[in-house]
Design an enzyme around this catalytic site. Structure first.
Site, mmCIF file in Angstrom:
data_model
loop_
_atom_site.group_PDB
_atom_site.id
_atom_site.type_symbol
_atom_site.label_atom_id
_atom_site.label_comp_id
_atom_site.label_asym_id
_atom_site.label_seq_id
_atom_site.Cartn_x
_atom_site.Cartn_y
_atom_site.Cartn_z
ATOM 1 N N ASP A 129 0.737 -1.289 -0.154
ATOM 2 C CA ASP A 129 -0.258 -0.005 -0.020
ATOM 3 C C ASP A 129 0.858 1.237 0.172
ATOM 4 O O ASP A 129 0.391 2.191 -0.789
ATOM 5 C CB ASP A 129 -1.056 0.251 1.291
ATOM 6 N N GLY A 130 1.804 1.367 0.686
ATOM 7 C CA GLY A 130 2.969 2.385 0.978
ATOM 8 C C GLY A 130 3.245 2.861 -0.400
ATOM 9 O O GLY A 130 3.454 3.996 -0.912
ATOM 10 N N ASP A 142 -9.492 15.235 18.210
ATOM 11 C CA ASP A 142 -8.001 14.833 17.980
ATOM 12 C C ASP A 142 -7.884 15.220 16.533
ATOM 13 O O ASP A 142 -6.676 15.770 16.224
ATOM 14 C CB ASP A 142 -7.751 13.309 18.272
ATOM 15 N N TYR A 184 -7.182 4.631 7.173
ATOM 16 C CA TYR A 184 -7.260 5.379 8.601
ATOM 17 C C TYR A 184 -8.679 5.459 8.912
ATOM 18 O O TYR A 184 -9.027 5.458 10.242
ATOM 19 C CB TYR A 184 -6.717 6.994 8.348
HETATM 20 N N1 LIG Z 1 -9.663 14.271 21.987
HETATM 21 C C1 LIG Z 1 -10.038 14.142 23.218
HETATM 22 O O1 LIG Z 1 -11.135 14.137 23.950
HETATM 23 C C2 LIG Z 1 -8.769 14.500 24.283
HETATM 24 C C3 LIG Z 1 -9.089 14.671 25.298
HETATM 25 N N2 LIG Z 1 -8.142 15.023 26.331
HETATM 26 C C4 LIG Z 1 -8.567 14.997 27.859
HETATM 27 O O2 LIG Z 1 -8.201 16.354 28.370
HETATM 28 C C5 LIG Z 1 -7.829 15.777 29.645
HETATM 29 C C6 LIG Z 1 -6.724 17.073 30.199
HETATM 30 O O3 LIG Z 1 -7.654 18.225 30.404
HETATM 31 P P1 LIG Z 1 -7.382 19.489 30.188
HETATM 32 O O4 LIG Z 1 -6.018 19.694 30.659
HETATM 33 O O5 LIG Z 1 -8.601 20.394 30.732
HETATM 34 O O6 LIG Z 1 -7.253 19.570 28.869
HETATM 35 P P2 LIG Z 1 -8.199 20.563 27.737
HETATM 36 O O7 LIG Z 1 -8.188 21.948 27.736
HETATM 37 O O8 LIG Z 1 -7.533 19.990 26.286
HETATM 38 O O9 LIG Z 1 -9.770 19.699 27.858
HETATM 39 C C7 LIG Z 1 -9.936 18.546 27.666
HETATM 40 C C8 LIG Z 1 -11.436 18.321 27.867
HETATM 41 O O10 LIG Z 1 -11.644 17.289 28.655
HETATM 42 C C9 LIG Z 1 -12.701 17.480 29.663
HETATM 43 N N3 LIG Z 1 -12.291 16.830 30.692
HETATM 44 C C10 LIG Z 1 -11.031 16.440 31.617
HETATM 45 N N4 LIG Z 1 -11.170 15.661 32.361
HETATM 46 C C11 LIG Z 1 -12.475 15.248 32.284
HETATM 47 C C12 LIG Z 1 -13.181 14.062 33.063
HETATM 48 N N5 LIG Z 1 -12.710 13.340 33.833
HETATM 49 N N6 LIG Z 1 -14.365 13.890 32.611
HETATM 50 C C13 LIG Z 1 -14.997 14.522 31.737
HETATM 51 N N7 LIG Z 1 -14.438 15.418 31.020
HETATM 52 C C14 LIG Z 1 -13.000 15.812 31.277
HETATM 53 C C15 LIG Z 1 -12.211 19.077 30.088
HETATM 54 O O11 LIG Z 1 -13.306 19.599 30.654
HETATM 55 C C16 LIG Z 1 -12.187 19.417 28.619
HETATM 56 O O12 LIG Z 1 -13.243 19.870 27.783
HETATM 57 C C17 LIG Z 1 -6.601 14.822 29.595
HETATM 58 O O13 LIG Z 1 -6.744 13.931 30.654
HETATM 59 C C18 LIG Z 1 -7.758 13.836 28.628
HETATM 60 O O14 LIG Z 1 -8.689 12.959 29.116
HETATM 61 C C19 LIG Z 1 -6.946 15.404 25.931
HETATM 62 C C20 LIG Z 1 -6.763 15.295 24.603
HETATM 63 C C21 LIG Z 1 -7.515 15.042 23.672
HETATM 64 N N1 LIG Z 2 -4.283 4.233 12.982
HETATM 65 C C1 LIG Z 2 -4.272 4.140 11.767
HETATM 66 O O1 LIG Z 2 -5.055 3.416 11.228
HETATM 67 C C2 LIG Z 2 -3.430 4.844 10.856
HETATM 68 C C3 LIG Z 2 -3.628 4.596 9.512
HETATM 69 N N2 LIG Z 2 -2.637 5.223 8.597
HETATM 70 C C4 LIG Z 2 -2.973 5.067 7.148
HETATM 71 O O2 LIG Z 2 -1.730 4.659 6.467
HETATM 72 C C5 LIG Z 2 -1.716 5.336 5.235
HETATM 73 C C6 LIG Z 2 -0.251 5.212 4.695
HETATM 74 O O3 LIG Z 2 0.137 4.083 4.453
HETATM 75 P P1 LIG Z 2 1.473 3.581 4.630
HETATM 76 O O4 LIG Z 2 2.445 4.740 3.961
HETATM 77 O O5 LIG Z 2 1.753 2.377 4.162
HETATM 78 O O6 LIG Z 2 1.763 3.806 6.148
HETATM 79 P P2 LIG Z 2 1.855 2.524 7.280
HETATM 80 O O7 LIG Z 2 3.163 1.970 6.953
HETATM 81 O O8 LIG Z 2 1.845 3.487 8.566
HETATM 82 O O9 LIG Z 2 0.619 1.710 7.089
HETATM 83 C C7 LIG Z 2 -0.469 2.183 7.270
HETATM 84 C C8 LIG Z 2 -1.449 0.862 7.338
HETATM 85 O O10 LIG Z 2 -2.552 1.100 6.471
HETATM 86 C C9 LIG Z 2 -2.490 0.157 5.281
HETATM 87 N N3 LIG Z 2 -3.194 0.758 4.317
HETATM 88 C C10 LIG Z 2 -2.982 1.826 3.467
HETATM 89 N N4 LIG Z 2 -3.909 2.557 2.608
HETATM 90 C C11 LIG Z 2 -4.996 1.397 2.851
HETATM 91 C C12 LIG Z 2 -6.066 1.362 2.202
HETATM 92 N N5 LIG Z 2 -6.470 2.382 1.207
HETATM 93 N N6 LIG Z 2 -6.790 0.299 2.330
HETATM 94 C C13 LIG Z 2 -6.545 -0.576 3.141
HETATM 95 N N7 LIG Z 2 -5.493 -0.407 4.022
HETATM 96 C C14 LIG Z 2 -4.534 0.518 3.635
HETATM 97 C C15 LIG Z 2 -1.097 -0.212 5.148
HETATM 98 O O11 LIG Z 2 -1.308 -1.427 4.499
HETATM 99 C C16 LIG Z 2 -0.683 -0.381 6.420
HETATM 100 O O12 LIG Z 2 -1.066 -1.632 6.885
HETATM 101 C C17 LIG Z 2 -2.300 6.699 5.332
HETATM 102 O O13 LIG Z 2 -2.805 7.101 4.195
HETATM 103 C C18 LIG Z 2 -3.446 6.354 6.447
HETATM 104 O O14 LIG Z 2 -4.600 5.994 5.933
HETATM 105 C C19 LIG Z 2 -1.785 6.205 8.941
HETATM 106 C C20 LIG Z 2 -1.680 6.603 10.240
HETATM 107 C C21 LIG Z 2 -2.408 5.834 11.302
#
Ligand SMILES: NC(=O)C1=CN([C@@H]2O[C@H](COP(=O)(O)OP(=O)(O)OC[C@H]3O[C@@H](n4cnc5c(N)ncnc54)[C@H](O)[C@@H]3O)[C@@H](O)[C@H]2O)C=CC1
Ligand SMILES: NC(=O)C1=CN([C@@H]2O[C@H](COP(=O)(O)OP(=O)(O)OC[C@H]3O[C@@H](n4cnc5c(N)ncnc54)[C@H](O)[C@@H]3O)[C@@H](O)[C@H]2O)C=CC1
Ligand SMILES: NC(=O)C1=CN([C@@H]2O[C@H](COP(=O)(O)OP(=O)(O)OC[C@H]3O[C@@H](n4cnc5c(N)ncnc54)[C@H](O)[C@@H]3O)[C@@H](O)[C@H]2O)C=CC1
Ligand SMILES: NC(=O)C1=CN([C@@H]2O[C@H](COP(=O)(O)OP(=O)(O)OC[C@H]3O[C@@H](n4cnc5c(N)ncnc54)[C@H](O)[C@@H]3O)[C@@H](O)[C@H]2O)C=CC1
Lengths: 382, 382, 382, 382
Positions: free
Chosen positions: C111-112, C244, C257
């Site tokens: 794939d890559g 994220d 992905y």
């Molecule tokens: N994609 C995501 O959901 C992400 C979540 N986080 C969470 O954020 C936390 C850090 O919080 P901050 O320093 O405030 O970062 P931040 O300012 O990035 O806020 C993260 C969010 O998560 C909420 N949160 C934190 N702990 C919680 C809990 N136990 N239950 C419900 N909501 C909660 C906060 O109120 C805020 O809305 C990390 O421990 C992680 O759990 C961090 C990165 C990405």
């Molecule tokens: N958490 C995840 O699933 C992640 C996935 N990727 C995927 O990897 C791709 C890059 O591929 P590589 O350069 O090989 O990176 P890589 O070596 O990190 O491999 C990513 C994996 O995705 C597979 N893949 C790529 N394209 C695909 C498709 N269209 N259908 C099914 N499987 C597929 C590859 O065979 C490999 O197993 C990105 O376009 C993204 O889609 C990248 C980062 C994280």
């Protein structure tokens, strides 16, 4: 083999017969129907107004306890008398017969009413004007008090019509196992469907052909033992689903049952057929979207460790019968679409985006540190 | 109020009555039962061997078409004659009466057989020795040819017993709406459950109390209209679920129906109660785990836009009846656990990890660029 | 405004320049390239054979500890000498310049390697012949020992070509906030993209236009604080994603992905654009599919409680730079597709179905009561 | 080996030192801190009031563009002067040294502030009084104007304290591969952790031991190539995760990052450890809950097709460093819990239920045919 969909003749001077369909049991839809019919009689006396009589409700199945406290409202006598003078009352069966000579449908109610309208038209569908009475509709509705303007514009031909695609579903008894190519399946389905066109949704021994607005559902019966369903695409085995059921949905239906089962949102203008399992006995069953040109066939698995059992088949929320292992349900695109009158300013897409945001509350964020927003300054330590 | 669970008396010299339960319709379990009974008769002549007679199968409900091609195998005459001489045949009802005087249960079959064993013991459960006949069991089984060693060790008391917790489920008719605290709900349930202990799983007007190995399921009836279920925790409203159904599962049951509905895996040693919705009409319904000390109450919603309807209630895959809006299903922890004989070398945890990896194929990776592994060197350009 | 995709000139006598692209660091792809070049030289001496030189690998970023045990394999001296005599070595930049005059690409790897081929052709793409060396490829590959037959058929023009659609992604600095209709966005993007066509994937101040085979990814930087991304469709705000990251994927990318992030499977012939969030801070964010005619714009949110931060942008797994709140990423359909040589007998659809079943292990059932199947008779009690 | 958690000495007359921790950059928390310190000085002059000085903010990493429009608010001079007279200003390092002699912590801010408080106390934690300033907190907060009553009750010992469990995380360099039983892993971790107790969260060569309120996160670095992580439970391989990352969360953390990654809600009184993958490259990876007695070990995979790479480790949203394949992250229960003052009338459970319903909008139903409810009568045809 599957004919191209008929786009309904443009509206305009030709608005000679209008069908009113209302949500049963709701006095407001009765009142609205009466008002609209009176207005039509006065403003457009040459138009015949049909009112669909709601089918008599089934009594509850024996053993099902009902809510004794549920009071029966008194029907609105005035509205009924007025309707008797302004409309021709027709049964669902009569609507089906007249279908080709109806030029506009007015739907008074919500999603269930729209699905019912869809079920009434198994061939081409006239444009639908959907009016909300406090209901929220997946086809963007007009407010009921807007009706004179909307209908007058319809008479003038000054309306914008959008479309929702429908699938076609065939329930075929004793489907031969030898159909393994898209061509042979399509040929077989076509041969069986002769004359089945426009069939009413009843449990029937004869082949059944139905248009699908939301979805076809094949589901286990109440005893909670899982169904095993062979799923074929264009005659080739796609997968064997061991699950509570399988949903084959239109993009419109992607916000209905399929969504509840974990399916993605699919914009109505994407030409696809969505397959979403219900409670699959597998960690790795994920919803899948196929091209609208695919023919999908479902059949209860007839071999293997699980005893083959009959399965319930429903279309758009209505149970239409059961299928035994020898029977098959074939589903394909290209059904007659449902045209609907939309707001001049709102494209189909904008409507849909509003619907998923406002009604389905898609991607609602959590309550955030709301009030602090203005005051917080993360780049300062004080 | 809910008594602490009784740990079954240690095994040992006291192994005077053994119950054999087999998967019906499988000739191999018949053969295995005959072999085991003969061996027991010879090696441990003082032990009474009971064999549960399978209940007569229900005829299929009218209208359900069955697979005509499904051939009836000839029962194994030899095995049956041998069993007639070595065992006492007992019905399920007789097993329930004798329950307290049974010292060991031998389960010959898979998950369904284990669930059936659980349903037979509505009070304390004797240790279960689970034997696989090509089946895979959620309680880690022994191979059938290991039985002499396993049973001899049981006679010697040299076995290791692990436990699986069970929940308790009460179906209570006409549950008053005024119960809003944990204490009043528990008191009410206890008052109603008097004498209901050990009730057979039948649709009954009297209060019903059942032990739960996998889950309690409250589900819409076949007409595909959603259920609306009020869900309370310790008497306080948790949420109103508009869905196909709700699952209240044990950790053991987390790998059963709940998993299919999207629930997490819960290790059997985590003391929790899992709530998993089936096809919720909401984008934001996520499975939730409550402490084992919680009391969860489910009730069909009796007010609001949706007409209240009766709902199907199932326990461990068996439909036990329907509940109307006035009825309630109360579920809590602290049921009598199921003790089972496990391999000396395998802790409960290791068994479970093997089960989710090997049987459920948890986190199976995709087919990778397998063969290239050894040869690839990503740090070199050539 | 966005030109229709160019279908690459039919193959045939015109096969005068072939490009070999191989997975770097894999001795087997080096060996295979040498064999193929030698064969081409002998059988089709008029064809110029190009071999892309792998770019020098970046040293690991400072602070990143690498695996000391990872041994460097000795490059295959024989193969390298042979290639030096049969091929013209070209850099990636040279390939990009020659792109329009390359008539066939041979991809040796998985794939890559295919994604890398896609990145080399920012305009029309010549047909790709994909060969597996133990790798599994999302474009169905030929076995390496089949190459003489496959290439000979390509020379004869007797091949079947299938297509995979690509999206187009524009990273535009200082995107005005006033673009709120599809038309103004498209006009603006087109004005900025002038001359940007075919840009190499570098972090650039100038507008960047890239073809997308799998997906565009906008993601938070390593500090685990969530991104806040405004997502517009045709200039109208669709939603504000606090997450994220966001993935905008092709149907091809639906198995990459997006799948890991919980997205549905989308058949490559469905003309759609898939939006899948990564770790959204919302219970109700569900993947959504838009028509291929949509223009999707992503921008770091510049107001509200969360301080606006820069976000990482990646295309097809390659980090291409960062966007600040004033920048925008615009994505739309209609990119030049990737044509690939497929097995005569296998349609695009069948290939894809095999891929999701065999490689992704879609809907793998649990280990069942397998061995018992033949012997069990659920309709008998014995 | 892991000591039982220390329940903090009962409050009461002994309230001699109070620490104020505030959300930096928010003028309202500055104002509130000043008011509270003034009040304490006046009402409880024997109490020493400490105010944690916010750490200087890091400059953004080079290359990260920041929002130029983001204005710096003027700090509130009055509040600062007042604080200078009523409090002793202490750095985070000083708080860590004084930890055992602090009798109450006042948190002025939201979740981030609470997580910061947790990080300050790597041993026993004094009771925390959480005050909201328009923020919403996962520990149920008091309104800021309630502070005199709340603090007076704390002086009187008339408060109710609830607890949140914390996990303990050890980052151990050069972890031997030979540790395959729970006992040897625990012994090794204990030997390495000597003196590491209370370590500040810095990237350190020495072993690092940290308390965990929400979660430990092991995540790929920004280049979007997946991580491969070996995950062991009690020394036995559980699974190899090929994913963006893995989250090991407390029940408290189940509503934080884990929820965004698709994890279940886990009530804080369930003694479990939650494993939730981020973007697993597998269709069958499902969140799993293990008993609190488990020891979970994560390590970058050092063999196989994927080149081993370093991974980012974060605890409670703070990046604490990277781990190379030889390093390991060990996580187990039994950390010192966080006690917090809760409303007399609200049990921990009720608080949590309110939080998931009101803040997370758990199971929010769609907009329904709301207004029609009263008027609709489904049992009538008119
Ligand atoms: N994609 C995501 O959901 C992400 C979540 N986080 C969470 O954020 C936390 C850090 O919080 P901050 O320093 O405030 O970062 P931040 O300012 O990035 O806020 C993260 C969010 O998560 C909420 N949160 C934190 N702990 C919680 C809990 N136990 N239950 C419900 N909501 C909660 C906060 O109120 C805020 O809305 C990390 O421990 C992680 O759990 C961090 C990165 C990405
Ligand atoms: N958490 C995840 O699933 C992640 C996935 N990727 C995927 O990897 C791709 C890059 O591929 P590589 O350069 O090989 O990176 P890589 O070596 O990190 O491999 C990513 C994996 O995705 C597979 N893949 C790529 N394209 C695909 C498709 N269209 N259908 C099914 N499987 C597929 C590859 O065979 C490999 O197993 C990105 O376009 C993204 O889609 C990248 C980062 C994280
Ligand atoms: N668990 C679930 O989510 C279930 C959903 N349904 C859906 O209900 C439909 C039948 O509708 P009714 O007769 O009104 O039955 P109903 O009164 O049981 O309502 C089903 C709900 O789905 C909504 N709905 C229907 N079509 C929709 C669409 N295209 N987009 C968004 N929401 C939609 C309705 O407004 C209503 O809230 C079926 O076609 C099926 O899609 C049916 C059974 C269970
Ligand atoms: N869609 C689904 O996943 C459904 C699942 N079930 C489950 O089936 C159970 C009844 O089992 P049977 O009488 O054998 O009915 P069945 O013959 O319908 O089998 C259900 C399947 O679930 C498996 N199973 C049962 N308990 C399990 C457990 N604790 N962990 C892992 N797998 C388990 C069985 O081996 C079998 O594969 C119910 O308690 C319910 O949990 C029942 C109906 C539908």
């Amino acid at each position: 083999m599957f004919p191209p969909r008929t786009i309904f003749p443009a509206l305009g001077g030709a608005l000679r017969r209008i069908l009113l369909v209302r949500k049963p049991g709701d006095p407001r839809t009765l009142r609205a129907a009466a008002d609209m019919a009176t207005w039509l009689r006065r403003e457009h006396p040459d138009t015949q107004v049909l009112l669909e009589l709601p089918a008599t409700r089934m009594p509850p199945p024996p053993g099902v306890r009902t809510d004794a406290d549920h009071a029966e409202p008194r029907p609105d006598g005035d509205a009924m008398r007025s309707l008797a003078q302004t409309c021709d009352m027709v049964s669902s069966a009569e609507v089906r017969e007249l279908a080709k000579d109806i030029h506009l449908v007015v739907a008074l109610g919500g999603d269930g009413t729209l699905l019912h309208v869809s079920s009434l038209f198994q061939g081409p569908v006239p444009p639908v004007a959907s009016f909300s009475l406090g209901t929220l509709n997946f086809l963007p509705p007009f407010r009921i008090d807007e009706f004179p303007g909307v209908l007058n514009r319809a008479y003038d031909g000054a309306i914008r019509v959008s479309y929702r695609d429908r699938l076609v579903c065939h329930v075929v008894r004793d489907s031969p196992a030898s159909l393994t190519s898209a061509a042979t399946v399509r040929e077989f389905v076509a041969s069986r469907s002769k004359g089945g066109d426009g069939e009413p949704p009843v449990t029937a021994a004869q082949p059944l052909k139905l248009h699908v607005m939301n979805e076809v559902l094949v589901h286990r019966t109440p005893v909670p033992a899982m169904a095993s369903i062979d799923c074929r695409v264009d005659g080739q085995l796609l997968t064997q689903a061991i699950a509570d059921g399988l949903i084959i949905a239109t993009p419109t239906g992607s916000t209905a049952y399929s969504l509840s089962a974990g399916g993605p949102l699919v914009h109505p203008e994407v030409p696809g057929i969505l397959l979403t399992p219900i409670c699959p006995r597998s960690l790795s069953f994920r919803p899948a979207l196929f091209p609208q040109s695919s023919l999908i066939s479902l059949q209860a698995t007839s071999t293997g460790p699980r005893a083959p059992v009959s399965l319930d088949v429903s279309v758009d929320g209505e149970l239409i019968g059961q299928v035994a292992p020898n029977d098959a349900v074939h589903i394909h695109g290209g059904g007659e679409p449902v045209p609907y009158i939309s707001h001049v300013e709102g494209a189909g897409g904008a409507d849909w985006v509003a619907n998923i945001n406002e009604r389905l509350r898609w991607n609602q964020s959590f309550m955030e540190h709301g009030a602090t927003s203005g005051a917080t300054d993360p780049s300062s330590s004080w």
